[in-house]
Design a protein around this motif. Sequence first.
Motif, short mmCIF file in Angstrom:
data_model
loop_
_atom_site.label_atom_id
_atom_site.label_comp_id
_atom_site.label_asym_id
_atom_site.label_seq_id
_atom_site.Cartn_x
_atom_site.Cartn_y
_atom_site.Cartn_z
N VAL A 1 6.50 11.65 7.69
CA VAL A 1 6.57 10.91 6.44
C VAL A 1 5.94 9.53 6.63
O VAL A 1 5.24 9.03 5.74
N GLN A 2 6.13 8.93 7.78
CA GLN A 2 5.56 7.62 8.05
C GLN A 2 4.04 7.65 7.97
O GLN A 2 3.41 6.73 7.44
N LYS A 3 3.42 8.72 8.46
CA LYS A 3 1.96 8.84 8.39
C LYS A 3 1.51 9.04 6.94
O LYS A 3 0.45 8.55 6.55
N LEU A 4 2.30 9.75 6.17
CA LEU A 4 1.96 9.97 4.76
C LEU A 4 1.99 8.65 4.00
O LEU A 4 1.06 8.32 3.25
N THR A 5 3.06 7.87 4.18
CA THR A 5 3.17 6.60 3.47
C THR A 5 2.13 5.59 3.97
O THR A 5 1.63 4.79 3.19
N LYS A 6 1.78 5.67 5.24
CA LYS A 6 0.73 4.79 5.77
C LYS A 6 -0.61 5.13 5.11
O LYS A 6 -1.37 4.23 4.74
N ALA A 7 -0.89 6.40 4.94
CA ALA A 7 -2.16 6.81 4.32
C ALA A 7 -2.28 6.30 2.89
O ALA A 7 -3.34 5.80 2.49
N THR A 8 -1.21 6.38 2.12
CA THR A 8 -1.29 5.89 0.74
C THR A 8 -1.40 4.37 0.74
O THR A 8 -2.18 3.80 -0.03
N GLY A 9 -0.66 3.71 1.60
CA GLY A 9 -0.72 2.25 1.68
C GLY A 9 -2.09 1.75 2.11
O GLY A 9 -2.59 0.75 1.59
N ASP A 10 -2.72 2.47 3.04
CA ASP A 10 -4.05 2.08 3.52
C ASP A 10 -5.11 2.18 2.43
O ASP A 10 -6.16 1.54 2.53
N THR A 11 -4.86 2.98 1.41
CA THR A 11 -5.82 3.10 0.31
C THR A 11 -5.44 2.20 -0.88
O THR A 11 -6.06 2.27 -1.93
N GLY A 12 -4.42 1.38 -0.69
CA GLY A 12 -4.04 0.44 -1.75
C GLY A 12 -2.91 0.89 -2.64
O GLY A 12 -2.61 0.25 -3.65
N TYR A 13 -2.26 1.99 -2.25
CA TYR A 13 -1.16 2.52 -3.06
C TYR A 13 0.08 2.70 -2.18
O TYR A 13 0.39 3.82 -1.75
N PRO A 14 0.81 1.63 -1.92
CA PRO A 14 2.02 1.75 -1.11
C PRO A 14 2.99 2.78 -1.72
O PRO A 14 3.10 2.88 -2.95
#
Length: 91
Positions: A73-86
């Motif tokens: 889940v941490q990798k999933l949330t990091k991926a969205t955050g890295d694209t500007g969508y925390p």
Amino acid sequence: MKKKLASLALASAVTPVWAATQTVTLSVPGMTCSACPITVKKAISKIEGVSKVDVTFKTREAVVTFDDAKTSVQKLTKATGDTGYPSSVKQ
């Protein structure tokens, strides 16, 4: 005592650890237009172990199915955050 430890070590060495398919709903409140889900879906889909992603603008959620042996889940949330969508796990 040594026999117990040896038995415990043997049991844990033989016991397989199975990966499980998990489904998580992420809240992505920063999606402000109908094109935002495309970016979020692309970011999550690139992660190894993700098998399905459904992103909905109306509810501002992403439902993700993944193999927990390959990602988290941490990798999933990091991926969205890295694209500007925390994002965060929806409670």
